[in-house]
Design an enzyme around this catalytic site. Structure first.
Site, mmCIF file in Angstrom:
data_model
loop_
_atom_site.group_PDB
_atom_site.id
_atom_site.type_symbol
_atom_site.label_atom_id
_atom_site.label_comp_id
_atom_site.label_asym_id
_atom_site.label_seq_id
_atom_site.Cartn_x
_atom_site.Cartn_y
_atom_site.Cartn_z
ATOM 1 N N SER A 137 0.825 -1.208 0.000
ATOM 2 C CA SER A 137 0.000 0.000 0.000
ATOM 3 C C SER A 137 0.861 1.261 0.000
ATOM 4 O O SER A 137 1.743 1.427 -0.839
ATOM 5 C CB SER A 137 -0.948 -0.044 1.205
ATOM 6 N N MET A 138 0.648 2.151 0.974
ATOM 7 C CA MET A 138 1.427 3.388 1.054
ATOM 8 C C MET A 138 2.906 3.095 1.267
ATOM 9 O O MET A 138 3.775 3.907 0.905
ATOM 10 C CB MET A 138 0.881 4.255 2.194
ATOM 11 N N ASP B 169 -9.099 -2.892 -5.858
ATOM 12 C CA ASP B 169 -9.024 -3.919 -4.818
ATOM 13 C C ASP B 169 -9.866 -3.565 -3.598
ATOM 14 O O ASP B 169 -9.667 -4.106 -2.519
ATOM 15 C CB ASP B 169 -7.571 -4.163 -4.396
ATOM 16 N N HIS C 202 -7.668 -5.293 -0.581
ATOM 17 C CA HIS C 202 -6.432 -4.512 -0.416
ATOM 18 C C HIS C 202 -5.599 -4.964 0.783
ATOM 19 O O HIS C 202 -4.374 -5.091 0.668
ATOM 20 C CB HIS C 202 -6.796 -3.036 -0.270
#
Length: 627
Positions: free
Chosen positions: A285-286, A531, A582
């Protein structure tokens, strides 16, 4: 022989007319383990299933009613008869005694079933690869995403002492603090609006070690499945490390306050020198954006000082899991009006409760006072996300283009102008924000596109552009391999319909128009592909096309894409072994298999696997090779 014929007809449905020589009204036999097996008519199974379904419905109804009582207490005013603090200290055993025994039993049965479902693949993926000769080879360093990293208090002033070494993000301590002392929790979790660092007297830091990211709260796993499977190949704290970070901070402040990138560089070099093998970096992710920033920082002479060969020398592979490389569109309404699909599509009672507890303007202030969150604003502008009539990921039968990102049903004022593209939405956000937030974003991030190699090279000297893969390039590391693993097929926020906020008690100008439902618009939210959290264009474009453009990847770094369709197990609360969600994808069996193969030095056997139309969409993006 006759017994076998009877069994064949009854079990397999053989229509042979041969008469049974040993009729039995209740046929039974033993399986290969010696267990007695009794055949049951299909109609009987359906009846049993129906009864179980009804029992589950009654259980949900009963527990829902109990939950409603708790929520009612939660939102009670101070003059109400229920005392919330007393409710938090309620004895659980006495509460269970008030619930009918049948409901408690059913709850335990369902909990046990769901626990077994969640534990579907603990260690098994690693054990399977171990049996094939795969073992730990490359040191592994994991860079988690936002939800993955707990934040704990280290402040010693009077207001912080009750929370010392307790997590105010990522634990039940967070829940308790948020409920019983919201003002104090907000004061701790928000950064100083002008400096982007700790407010005076507050000291919140990222928890460290594997405990920082394996579970968010008790029972809600994040990285634990990956850790379990890595351990089966021989990984432990000597060759695996979690590089947790305070996701509220901008990357610049991460280094300034915590020396995060200096420590990450040291861990990578140590892993290489103690094992003799290059390191595998795993980001989620980030965390993928943070890692991309690091790849620039570590080589820059005035920063990491590693020089242009550092990545090629120390890093074998980058596993990019569900990376929000071009942002997450849901981050925009969060900082504009404190909303997203999760809040816009709540029922009226839940909305009332949420607003009483944490109003929209409070949520806006909270999100804006976390500069790291603004890195998730969409990158690439209209070139990636579309214009007023077209978007690269529009489908053939779509009536309204995704290109208009923020839409207004009534456009009659400066607060509700004409429909806005992503570029126009960014300008609109800056114009309608406090000066401190506008200055913070503009000095920290850049969301544009570099269309020439010369521009890309210039941007390599500007740290505020190091998070943007469309303005800067990959390192000159021809031996580096990048693996993009992400889920597809789960509806994901793509655009929004807004209206003026005419509530006289509101401190905001606009709000998502939750009254508007029409075709693909559900209570003001339009869903696209992704997602469930990050749109497909963000997880997939750079991997499928962007990093195949020479100016963004001049060394020809190998990039492989493996998409995973969202095929959740309806009996699993987290989606089961084939989820593409996700966060839940971190427990997906095939993802764990791929990670272990790369870590074990077998990544070269992985082939591209496309499930979505990302390659087709990518060709429509208005970014091309130079000249």
């Amino acid at each position: 022989m006759s017994s076998f014929s009877t069994l064949r007809r009854r079990v397999l449905g053989d229509s042979s007319s041969e008469p049974s020589r040993a009729p039995s009204p209740n046929p039974a036999f033993k399986d290969k383990n010696g267990e007695h097996v009794t055949l049951v008519p299909t109609s009987k199974l359906k009846q049993l299933a129906s009864k179980r379904s009804k029992r589950r419905q009654w259980l949900v109804f009963g527990l829902g009613g109990l939950f409603g009582i708790v929520i009612a207490a939660f939102f009670a005013q101070q003059n109400d008869v229920i005392n919330l603090e007393g409710l938090m200290d309620m004895n659980l055993d006495s509460l269970l005694e008030a619930i009918p025994a049948g409901i408690v039993k059913d709850a335990k049965d369902i909990t046990r079933h769901e626990r077994e479902t969640v534990n579907y693949d603990s260690f098994t993926v690693g054990l399977h690869l171990q049996s094939q000769g795969v073992k730990a080879r490359h040191p592994v360093i994991m860079i988690p995403g936002v939800i993955s990293t707990g934040l704990e208090s280290w402040g010693t002033e009077e207001g912080s002492r009750p929370y010392f070494r307790k997590r105010l993000w990522g634990s039940w301590s967070m829940m308790r603090a948020l409920v019983l002392d919201k003002a104090s929790w907000k004061r701790h979790i928000m950064l100083d609006k002008l400096t982007g660092l700790d407010p005076p007297g507050i000291k919140l830091r990222a928890a460290q070690g594997f405990d920082a990211a394996d579970f968010f709260i008790t029972g809600y796993w994040i990285w634990s499945k990956i850790l379990e499977n890595l351990a089966t190949l021989g990984y432990d704290p000597s060759n695996a490390f979690t590089a947790a970070y305070d996701w509220r901070l901008s990357c610049e402040k991460l280094e300034l306050r915590d020396h995060y990138f200096t420590r990450l560089k040291a861990h990578i070099e140590t892993g290489f020198r103690t094992s003799g093998e290059k390191v595998v970096l795993i980001s989620h992710s980030m965390g993928s954006q943070v890692l991309f920033y690091f790849l620039h920082w570590v080589e820059a002479e005035a920063h990491g000082g590693g020089g242009p060969d550092w990545v090629n020398t120390f890093v074998d592979s980058w596993i990019n899991i569900s990376g929000s490389m071009l942002g997450a569109l849901k981050g925009y309404p969060a900082v504009l009006s404190g909303e997203m699909k999760d809040t816009a599509q709540l029922n009226a009672f839940a909305v009332y409760g949420l607003e009483k507890f944490l109003a929209k303007h409070e949520r806006v202030e909270l999100f804006r006072a976390m500069p790291g969150a603004s890195s998730m604003l969409p990158i690439g502008g209209n070139a990636v996300w579309g214009n007023k009539t077209f978007a690269p990921d529009d489908s053939k039968n779509q009536t309204v283009s995704y290109g208009t990102f923020i839409n207004f049903k009534e456009s009659n004022s400066t607060q509700s102008p004409a429909n806005l593209t992503v570029d126009e939405s960014h300008s609109y956000l800056m114009e309608n924000s406090d000066t401190w937030y506008r200055d913070q974003v503009q000095s920290t991030y850049s969301y544009g596109v570099a269309h020439s190699r010369a521009e890309v090279e210039r941007n390599g000297k500007e740290p505020r552009k190091w998070m943007n893969p469309l303005e800067t390039r990959l390192p000159i590391a021809p031996h580096l391999k990048i693996y993009c693993f992400y889920g597809v097929g789960k509806p994901t926020e793509r655009s929004y319909w807004y209206r003026e906020d005419r509530d006289p008690t509101s401190k905001l100008n606009v709000t998502i128009d939750t009254t508007f439902t029409n075709g693909g618009i559900d209570r003001g939210v339009v869903m696209g592909e992704g997602d469930g959290t990050v749109p497909l264009m963000s997880t997939g474009y750079m991997c499928a096309k962007g990093w195949r453009i020479n100016r963004y990847n001049p060394a020809g770094v190998t990039v492989k894409v493996y998409e995973m369709p969202h095929e959740p197990d309806r009996f699993s609360p987290r989606g089961g072994p084939n989820t593409g969600d996700h966060v839940d994808i971190l427990g997906r069996a095939s993802l764990n298999d791929l990670i272990l193969r790369v870590a074990g030095g077998k990544g070269s056997h992985i082939e591209d696997n496309y499930v979505s139309n990302i390659r087709e969409y990518s060709e429509r993006v208005k970014i091309d090779e130079e000249g």
